[in-house]
Design an enzyme around this catalytic site. Structure first.
Site, PDB file in Angstrom:
ATOM      1  N   THR A 122      -0.308  13.819  -1.788  1.00  0.00           N
ATOM      2  CA  THR A 122      -0.421  14.347  -0.424  1.00  0.00           C
ATOM      3  C   THR A 122       0.324  15.681  -0.356  1.00  0.00           C
ATOM      4  O   THR A 122       1.534  15.734  -0.562  1.00  0.00           O
ATOM      5  CB  THR A 122       0.151  13.335   0.581  1.00  0.00           C
ATOM      6  N   GLU A 155      -0.929   0.253   1.215  1.00  0.00           N
ATOM      7  CA  GLU A 155      -0.187  -0.659   0.348  1.00  0.00           C
ATOM      8  C   GLU A 155      -0.621  -2.080   0.669  1.00  0.00           C
ATOM      9  O   GLU A 155      -0.803  -2.433   1.830  1.00  0.00           O
ATOM     10  CB  GLU A 155       1.314  -0.499   0.575  1.00  0.00           C
ATOM     11  N   PHE A 252      -5.700  -0.466  14.434  1.00  0.00           N
ATOM     12  CA  PHE A 252      -4.438   0.281  14.574  1.00  0.00           C
ATOM     13  C   PHE A 252      -3.970   0.349  16.020  1.00  0.00           C
ATOM     14  O   PHE A 252      -3.357   1.313  16.457  1.00  0.00           O
ATOM     15  CB  PHE A 252      -4.519   1.660  13.914  1.00  0.00           C
ATOM     16  N   GLY A 260       6.394   1.972   9.706  1.00  0.00           N
ATOM     17  CA  GLY A 260       7.255   2.416   8.598  1.00  0.00           C
ATOM     18  C   GLY A 260       6.412   2.750   7.385  1.00  0.00           C
ATOM     19  O   GLY A 260       5.264   3.167   7.517  1.00  0.00           O
ATOM     20  N   CYS A 263       4.213   6.635   4.076  1.00  0.00           N
ATOM     21  CA  CYS A 263       3.283   7.698   4.482  1.00  0.00           C
ATOM     22  C   CYS A 263       3.434   8.179   5.922  1.00  0.00           C
ATOM     23  O   CYS A 263       3.653   9.364   6.147  1.00  0.00           O
ATOM     24  CB  CYS A 263       1.859   7.250   4.249  1.00  0.00           C
ATOM     25  N   LYS A 324       5.663  -3.926   6.219  1.00  0.00           N
ATOM     26  CA  LYS A 324       4.441  -4.681   6.550  1.00  0.00           C
ATOM     27  C   LYS A 324       4.261  -5.742   5.470  1.00  0.00           C
ATOM     28  O   LYS A 324       5.021  -5.764   4.484  1.00  0.00           O
ATOM     29  CB  LYS A 324       3.225  -3.767   6.663  1.00  0.00           C
TER      30      LYS A 324
HETATM   31  C1  UDX Z   1      -1.027   4.255   5.491  1.00  0.00           C
HETATM   32  C2  UDX Z   1      -2.492   4.615   5.762  1.00  0.00           C
HETATM   33  O1  UDX Z   1      -3.129   3.535   6.438  1.00  0.00           O
HETATM   34  C3  UDX Z   1      -3.207   4.950   4.471  1.00  0.00           C
HETATM   35  O2  UDX Z   1      -4.532   5.377   4.745  1.00  0.00           O
HETATM   36  C4  UDX Z   1      -2.441   6.070   3.742  1.00  0.00           C
HETATM   37  O3  UDX Z   1      -3.032   6.383   2.513  1.00  0.00           O
HETATM   38  C5  UDX Z   1      -0.999   5.664   3.540  1.00  0.00           C
HETATM   39  O4  UDX Z   1      -0.401   5.316   4.796  1.00  0.00           O
HETATM   40  P1  UDX Z   1       0.323   2.136   4.602  1.00  0.00           P
HETATM   41  O5  UDX Z   1       1.544   2.928   4.903  1.00  0.00           O
HETATM   42  O6  UDX Z   1       0.229   1.440   3.301  1.00  0.00           O
HETATM   43  O7  UDX Z   1      -1.002   3.054   4.727  1.00  0.00           O
HETATM   44  O8  UDX Z   1       0.205   1.008   5.723  1.00  0.00           O
HETATM   45  P2  UDX Z   1      -0.628   0.728   7.053  1.00  0.00           P
HETATM   46  O9  UDX Z   1      -1.333  -0.555   6.882  1.00  0.00           O
HETATM   47  O10 UDX Z   1      -1.425   1.866   7.468  1.00  0.00           O
HETATM   48  O11 UDX Z   1       0.577   0.486   8.092  1.00  0.00           O
HETATM   49  C6  UDX Z   1       1.546   1.496   8.357  1.00  0.00           C
HETATM   50  C7  UDX Z   1       2.512   1.037   9.420  1.00  0.00           C
HETATM   51  O12 UDX Z   1       1.855   0.903  10.660  1.00  0.00           O
HETATM   52  C8  UDX Z   1       3.156  -0.317   9.153  1.00  0.00           C
HETATM   53  O13 UDX Z   1       4.493  -0.278   9.533  1.00  0.00           O
HETATM   54  C9  UDX Z   1       2.365  -1.267  10.034  1.00  0.00           C
HETATM   55  O14 UDX Z   1       3.087  -2.413  10.393  1.00  0.00           O
HETATM   56  C10 UDX Z   1       2.098  -0.367  11.219  1.00  0.00           C
HETATM   57  N1  UDX Z   1       0.928  -0.769  12.033  1.00  0.00           N
HETATM   58  C11 UDX Z   1      -0.315  -0.676  11.519  1.00  0.00           C
HETATM   59  C12 UDX Z   1       1.133  -1.222  13.324  1.00  0.00           C
HETATM   60  O15 UDX Z   1       2.265  -1.314  13.807  1.00  0.00           O
HETATM   61  N2  UDX Z   1       0.048  -1.526  14.090  1.00  0.00           N
HETATM   62  C13 UDX Z   1      -1.212  -1.434  13.612  1.00  0.00           C
HETATM   63  O16 UDX Z   1      -2.144  -1.727  14.366  1.00  0.00           O
HETATM   64  C14 UDX Z   1      -1.402  -0.998  12.270  1.00  0.00           C
END
Ligand code: UDX
Length: 432
Positions: A122, A155, A252, A260, A263, A324
């Site tokens: 990135t 992840e 989302f 957290g 990314c 997560k």
């Molecule tokens: C994210 C992006 O989704 C991915 O496309 C990118 O390449 C990297 O960053 P990731 O960090 O692995 O992926 O996790 P993700 O499932 O997106 O969740 C990120 C955070 O958002 C977590 O803390 C999760 O608990 C939170 N989240 C997600 C929420 O609080 N509510 C939601 O509805 C979705």
């Protein structure tokens, strides 16, 4: 095709293994001798469901090679994926590009015939231009093309996200390369992924814009959840009702602790810094960062309230501490700020996480790790459901806590408030 993947971190390993699984020969290169040795022994250093099995299969079939030999790997391959880390510079919130630039300098020495250099790391918009300049200072322009092809892997879902992405973003205007890469991604495109071609700079920005937008969605619903709590409305209904509008979409929009991971926190900050560099105030993203920071302390204060501000010597059990489920990643997890604050108030903390013990809490004498959920919960005053692991979704709390008047704070709304009430459990959900 013959592929070289530089960097065997999260993105590099998933990319290398998955491309090998698609039938390509992949050389994964890293400067860390120890890591490469371990990978050659079949030990995968990251926690990602399904990755070890896939890596072992491709390794056995000799389509996946782990090596420190950059020269041989570059010479042998047609396509080079740059997957090295791009950490944040703490003082400035900008992106540290030294590893990307080092790779550019290093590979320049070995480019003797045409190579496609794809940046998956990135990187802020215009980094591709700089990488091109570095390589061009040593290599004739005819012998290489720098392309941006950001990854959108989550992840814990990385293999599925690789195989079934919504879209593949290819940042180049070179028609020949667009064709070659369409061929490389053909098995994935056939399964329905959209192959989107754009300029290199646009591709770079799409990655940041996507993550910042998703972070915005989460922060939006989290703030709305605070309002819903006050009025006694269920945020889940609001999210569903909103999401039925196809322009919005329901994904989302799950309320919970502060977002957290590696990314969203990093990319939102980097995007604001990029805006500053170009003298543009990205005030929405700026507010999202602030709102998410506030969310950490907001939920901690909610715990104080639930415990009527009496935390001294109270046993608080965290079910899950990672940011997560299905990851062992602790980066920017809200538990990292909640637990020390609760300790300051005199609480005794236990935690149970399916991904194991966390070194981050080793320094605290009043924090203990339990591998067994019932043991972690036994005689607790408060159970905080922090992470939505499947292991925590159908627990019989009365049986495992064995204490009167214990409380549950379910930060992921895994349980039904109605059922909890029926079972006379002191249960607190989020955003309802
Ligand atoms: C994210 C992006 O989704 C991915 O496309 C990118 O390449 C990297 O960053 P990731 O960090 O692995 O992926 O996790 P993700 O499932 O997106 O969740 C990120 C955070 O958002 C977590 O803390 C999760 O608990 C939170 N989240 C997600 C929420 O609080 N509510 C939601 O509805 C979705």
């Amino acid at each position: 095709m013959k592929i070289c993947v530089i960097g065997t971190g999260y993105v590099g390993l998933v990319t290398g293994v998955c491309f090998a699984d698609l039938g390509n020969t992949v050389r994964c290169v890293d400067t860390d001798v120890h890591k490469i040795k371990k990978l050659n022994y079949g030990s995968v250093p990251i926690f990602e469901p399904g990755l070890v099995e896939l890596a072992k299969k491709c390794y056995k079939d000799k389509r996946l090679i782990f090596t420190t030999d950059l020269k041989k790997s570059v010479s042998y391959s047609d396509i080079i994926f740059v997957c090295v880390g791009t950490p944040t510079v703490k003082e400035t919130n900008s992106v540290n590009l030294k590893y990307v630039f080092k790779v550019a300098r290093d590979i320049s020495k070995y480019i003797k015939k045409f190579k496609i250099i794809i940046i998956k790391s990135t990187i802020p918009v215009t980094t591709g231009d700089k990488v091109e300049k570095i390589i061009n200072s040593k290599v004739r322009r005819k012998l290489f093309e720098v392309v941006s092809n950001p990854e959108f892997l989550r992840e814990g879902e990385a293999i599925r996200d690789f195989k079934y992405p919504d879209r593949i973003i290819i940042g180049t205007e070179n028609k020949r390369i667009i064709k070659i890469l369409a061929n490389l991604y053909d098995p994935i495109i056939k399964k329905g992924a959209i192959y989107f071609k754009t300029s290199r700079r646009s591709a770079e920005l799409i990655k940041y814009a996507s993550n910042a937008f998703l972070a915005t969605k989460i922060s939006f619903i989290n703030e709305l959840a605070n309002l819903c709590e006050k009025i006694g409305i269920n945020t889940e209904d609001i999210a569903l009702g909103m999401g039925l509008d196809k322009r919005i979409g329901s994904r989302f929009l799950r309320t919970g602790p502060a977002y957290g991971g590696s990314c969203f926190p990093k990319d939102t900050k980097a995007l604001v810094t990029t805006g500053e560099k170009f003298k543009v105030n990205l005030s929405i993203v700026r507010s999202v960062i602030k709102s998410n920071d506030n969310r950490r302390s907001f939920l901690t204060k909610r715990i104080y309230e639930i415990m009527s501000n009496k935390l001294k010597n109270k046993i608080i059990t965290f079910l899950g501490v990672t940011f997560k489920a299905n990851t062992d990643d602790m980066r920017m997890s809200s538990s990292l700020s909640m637990i020390p604050n609760l300790l300051k108030k005199g609480a005794i903390i236990r935690y149970c996480d399916p991904s194991g013990k966390k070194k981050e809490f080793d320094k605290y004498s009043k924090v203990s790790f339990y591998s067994n959920v019932p043991k972690a919960c036994m005689k607790s005053d408060l159970i905080v459901i922090h992470t939505e692991w499947n292991e925590f979704k159908s627990l019989e709390f009365k049986k495992i806590v064995k204490k009167n008047n214990f409380k549950i704070y379910d930060m992921r709304n895994l349980y039904s408030s109605k059922l909890m009430k029926k079972n006379k459990i002191n249960y607190f959900s989020i955003g309802k």
